[in-house]
Scaffold this active site. Structure first.
Site, PDB file in Angstrom:
ATOM      1  N   SER A 137       0.825  -1.223   0.000  1.00  0.00           N
ATOM      2  CA  SER A 137       0.000   0.000   0.000  1.00  0.00           C
ATOM      3  C   SER A 137       0.848   1.259   0.000  1.00  0.00           C
ATOM      4  O   SER A 137       1.706   1.430   0.874  1.00  0.00           O
ATOM      5  CB  SER A 137      -0.875   0.052   1.262  1.00  0.00           C
ATOM      6  OG  SER A 137      -1.863  -0.923   1.201  1.00  0.00           O
ATOM      7  N   HIS A 155      -3.534   0.870  -4.314  1.00  0.00           N
ATOM      8  CA  HIS A 155      -2.968  -0.235  -5.083  1.00  0.00           C
ATOM      9  C   HIS A 155      -3.413  -0.119  -6.535  1.00  0.00           C
ATOM     10  O   HIS A 155      -4.610  -0.045  -6.810  1.00  0.00           O
ATOM     11  CB  HIS A 155      -3.511  -1.578  -4.572  1.00  0.00           C
ATOM     12  CG  HIS A 155      -2.926  -2.036  -3.286  1.00  0.00           C
ATOM     13  ND1 HIS A 155      -1.811  -2.831  -3.219  1.00  0.00           N
ATOM     14  CD2 HIS A 155      -3.299  -1.823  -2.015  1.00  0.00           C
ATOM     15  CE1 HIS A 155      -1.541  -3.076  -1.956  1.00  0.00           C
ATOM     16  NE2 HIS A 155      -2.416  -2.481  -1.200  1.00  0.00           N
ATOM     17  N   HIS A 173      -5.321  -9.594  -1.547  1.00  0.00           N
ATOM     18  CA  HIS A 173      -5.357  -9.841  -0.101  1.00  0.00           C
ATOM     19  C   HIS A 173      -6.404 -10.907   0.207  1.00  0.00           C
ATOM     20  O   HIS A 173      -7.457 -10.968  -0.423  1.00  0.00           O
ATOM     21  CB  HIS A 173      -5.740  -8.560   0.644  1.00  0.00           C
ATOM     22  CG  HIS A 173      -4.796  -7.420   0.428  1.00  0.00           C
ATOM     23  ND1 HIS A 173      -4.920  -6.541  -0.620  1.00  0.00           N
ATOM     24  CD2 HIS A 173      -3.701  -7.029   1.129  1.00  0.00           C
ATOM     25  CE1 HIS A 173      -3.950  -5.649  -0.556  1.00  0.00           C
ATOM     26  NE2 HIS A 173      -3.187  -5.912   0.489  1.00  0.00           N
ATOM     27  N   TYR A 207      -8.261 -10.828   2.723  1.00  0.00           N
ATOM     28  CA  TYR A 207      -9.490 -10.170   3.210  1.00  0.00           C
ATOM     29  C   TYR A 207     -10.391  -9.679   2.085  1.00  0.00           C
ATOM     30  O   TYR A 207     -11.544  -9.309   2.319  1.00  0.00           O
ATOM     31  CB  TYR A 207      -9.166  -9.008   4.172  1.00  0.00           C
ATOM     32  CG  TYR A 207      -8.392  -7.861   3.579  1.00  0.00           C
ATOM     33  CD1 TYR A 207      -8.958  -6.987   2.661  1.00  0.00           C
ATOM     34  CD2 TYR A 207      -7.063  -7.640   3.949  1.00  0.00           C
ATOM     35  CE1 TYR A 207      -8.242  -5.935   2.118  1.00  0.00           C
ATOM     36  CE2 TYR A 207      -6.338  -6.597   3.417  1.00  0.00           C
ATOM     37  CZ  TYR A 207      -6.935  -5.756   2.496  1.00  0.00           C
ATOM     38  OH  TYR A 207      -6.208  -4.720   1.953  1.00  0.00           O
ATOM     39  N   GLU A 208      -9.875  -9.662   0.871  1.00  0.00           N
ATOM     40  CA  GLU A 208     -10.735  -9.269  -0.261  1.00  0.00           C
ATOM     41  C   GLU A 208     -11.662 -10.416  -0.660  1.00  0.00           C
ATOM     42  O   GLU A 208     -12.518 -10.247  -1.526  1.00  0.00           O
ATOM     43  CB  GLU A 208      -9.873  -8.855  -1.450  1.00  0.00           C
ATOM     44  CG  GLU A 208      -9.126  -7.548  -1.221  1.00  0.00           C
ATOM     45  CD  GLU A 208      -8.191  -7.203  -2.364  1.00  0.00           C
ATOM     46  OE1 GLU A 208      -8.624  -6.545  -3.307  1.00  0.00           O
ATOM     47  OE2 GLU A 208      -7.014  -7.615  -2.308  1.00  0.00           O
ATOM     48  N   ALA A 231       2.629  -2.353   4.082  1.00  0.00           N
ATOM     49  CA  ALA A 231       2.364  -1.340   5.099  1.00  0.00           C
ATOM     50  C   ALA A 231       1.963  -2.103   6.357  1.00  0.00           C
ATOM     51  O   ALA A 231       1.216  -3.076   6.272  1.00  0.00           O
ATOM     52  CB  ALA A 231       1.226  -0.441   4.646  1.00  0.00           C
ATOM     53  N   MET A 235      -1.671  -7.403   7.210  1.00  0.00           N
ATOM     54  CA  MET A 235      -2.700  -8.285   6.637  1.00  0.00           C
ATOM     55  C   MET A 235      -2.245  -8.925   5.329  1.00  0.00           C
ATOM     56  O   MET A 235      -3.079  -9.296   4.497  1.00  0.00           O
ATOM     57  CB  MET A 235      -3.977  -7.473   6.368  1.00  0.00           C
ATOM     58  CG  MET A 235      -4.471  -6.662   7.547  1.00  0.00           C
ATOM     59  SD  MET A 235      -5.846  -5.586   7.077  1.00  0.00           S
ATOM     60  CE  MET A 235      -6.017  -4.603   8.576  1.00  0.00           C
ATOM     61  N   SER A 236      -0.949  -9.060   5.152  1.00  0.00           N
ATOM     62  CA  SER A 236      -0.466  -9.599   3.864  1.00  0.00           C
ATOM     63  C   SER A 236       0.852 -10.332   4.075  1.00  0.00           C
ATOM     64  O   SER A 236       1.148 -10.788   5.168  1.00  0.00           O
ATOM     65  CB  SER A 236      -0.287  -8.453   2.864  1.00  0.00           C
ATOM     66  OG  SER A 236       0.771  -7.607   3.266  1.00  0.00           O
ATOM     67  N   ASN A 289       1.808   3.258  11.210  1.00  0.00           N
ATOM     68  CA  ASN A 289       1.084   3.740  12.394  1.00  0.00           C
ATOM     69  C   ASN A 289       1.506   2.889  13.575  1.00  0.00           C
ATOM     70  O   ASN A 289       2.019   1.791  13.388  1.00  0.00           O
ATOM     71  CB  ASN A 289      -0.434   3.595  12.171  1.00  0.00           C
ATOM     72  CG  ASN A 289      -0.806   2.163  11.791  1.00  0.00           C
ATOM     73  OD1 ASN A 289      -0.693   1.773  10.631  1.00  0.00           O
ATOM     74  ND2 ASN A 289      -1.204   1.375  12.775  1.00  0.00           N
ATOM     75  N   HIS A 348      -7.160   4.030   7.200  1.00  0.00           N
ATOM     76  CA  HIS A 348      -6.397   3.687   5.993  1.00  0.00           C
ATOM     77  C   HIS A 348      -5.723   4.940   5.425  1.00  0.00           C
ATOM     78  O   HIS A 348      -4.612   4.865   4.896  1.00  0.00           O
ATOM     79  CB  HIS A 348      -7.311   3.025   4.952  1.00  0.00           C
ATOM     80  CG  HIS A 348      -6.587   2.510   3.744  1.00  0.00           C
ATOM     81  ND1 HIS A 348      -5.557   1.580   3.819  1.00  0.00           N
ATOM     82  CD2 HIS A 348      -6.716   2.794   2.423  1.00  0.00           C
ATOM     83  CE1 HIS A 348      -5.106   1.318   2.602  1.00  0.00           C
ATOM     84  NE2 HIS A 348      -5.789   2.049   1.730  1.00  0.00           N
TER      85      HIS A 348
HETATM   86  N1  HPA Z   1      -2.652  -3.335  11.434  1.00  0.00           N
HETATM   87  C1  HPA Z   1      -2.775  -4.166  10.381  1.00  0.00           C
HETATM   88  N2  HPA Z   1      -2.425  -3.826   9.156  1.00  0.00           N
HETATM   89  C2  HPA Z   1      -1.914  -2.600   8.973  1.00  0.00           C
HETATM   90  C3  HPA Z   1      -1.756  -1.689  10.027  1.00  0.00           C
HETATM   91  C4  HPA Z   1      -2.151  -2.086  11.331  1.00  0.00           C
HETATM   92  O1  HPA Z   1      -2.046  -1.347  12.312  1.00  0.00           O
HETATM   93  N3  HPA Z   1      -1.207  -0.557   9.498  1.00  0.00           N
HETATM   94  C5  HPA Z   1      -1.046  -0.792   8.177  1.00  0.00           C
HETATM   95  N4  HPA Z   1      -1.460  -2.024   7.860  1.00  0.00           N
END
Ligand code: HPA
Length: 267
Positions: free
Chosen positions: A26, A56, A78, A80-81, A108, A206-207, A230, A242
């Site tokens: 991302s 993306h 992903h 989750y998609e 990310a 998540m990847s 973050n 996001h």
């Molecule tokens: N958690 C999960 N996936 C992420 C995060 C997070 O805090 N930041 C960017 N991708």
């Protein structure tokens, strides 16, 4: 299907032989825009899905960077998609068929380690798979990898050292640590982040884990780089969005590009 995809791509790229594959996470897709020599939208490739997440693009980009032939995924699939873990890793298997020997996986991520700050880069040393699935479930292609592949060194140790050395040389300070993958798409709760820390994780996302497992299974060398976008939930008082993730990736992208270009040169 795998052979169809590989043949389709080979027909397009002619005698271009990628040796390095890069999955751009991302907000980190600019490297592909900068060097793009030829791009194939995922929608045209047999067996590929289209990534729907903002930040993306959805194309395979072929380029020469520092005299090396590279194939980049500008946008990934992903879990989750709603794609199966097997669909998520399909492009990695295609890369293997194209001759890719080293995979650089980027993402990310949220910082679980309290010392991490937004826009830090972390070299992945190992991972924890909490996705509740594995991309190698199903019939095994014995020609590519074994049924029970060893995962004691998913992220090539020699390359972890190399990336750190390159960071030192370029004056880019790098974090190092363990990436833990949840399925998403909801961010974690503070309790889950505390659990992740207890389990030994430094970053959460998540990847990456499905792709890294598959690449290792297929005998590729793997380098993982997380952009810490973050502080994970509960580590700081702020909530998560996001947009914030994309913004931090934007702040990190210049050093990210510099680092990846130099890694390519040194491989
Ligand atoms: N958690 C999960 N996936 C992420 C995060 C997070 O805090 N930041 C960017 N991708």
């Amino acid at each position: 299907m795998l052979n169809n995809a590989a043949e389709f791509i080979k027909n397009r790229i002619g005698n271009f032989k990628p040796e390095i594959g890069i999955i751009l996470g991302s907000g980190l897709g600019e490297l592909a825009d900068e060097y793009c020599k030829l791009a194939i939208p995922y929608s045209e490739i047999p067996g590929f899905e289209t990534s729907s997440v903002s930040g993306h693009k959805s194309r395979l980009v072929f380029a020469e960077i520092n005299q090396k032939n590279v194939v980049m995924m500008q946008g990934r699939f992903h879990f989750y998609e709603g794609y199966s873990a097997q669909k998520v890793v399909f492009p990695v298997k295609v890369m293997k068929k194209l001759g890719v020997e080293t995979l650089i996986v980027t993402n990310a991520a949220g910082g679980v380690n309290p010392d991490f700050k937004p826009a830090d880069l972390m070299v992945i040393t190992d991972h924890i798979n909490l996705m509740g699935t594995n991309p190698l479930i199903g019939a095994n292609d014995n020609d590519t990898g074994v049924r029970f592949p060893d995962m004691s060194e998913v992220y090539t140790k020699e390359y972890v050292k190399l990336v750190q050395k390159i960071g030192d040389k370029l004056g880019i300070s790098l974090q190092k640590g363990v990436y833990i993958a949840f399925t998403g798409p909801s961010y974690e709760t503070p309790a889950e982040v505390r659990m992740a820390r207890v389990l030994g994780a430094d970053a959460v996302g998540m990847s990456t884990v499905p792709e890294a497992i598959t690449a290792r299974w297929a005998g590729m060398k793997v380098i993982g780089i997380s952009c810490i976008c973050n502080s994970a939930a509960g580590i700081s008082d702020a909530g998560l969005s996001h947009n914030e993730v994309i913004k931090a990736a934007g702040e990190a992208k210049e050093k990210f590009k510099k680092l990846v270009k130099e890694i390519i040169k040194e491989l």
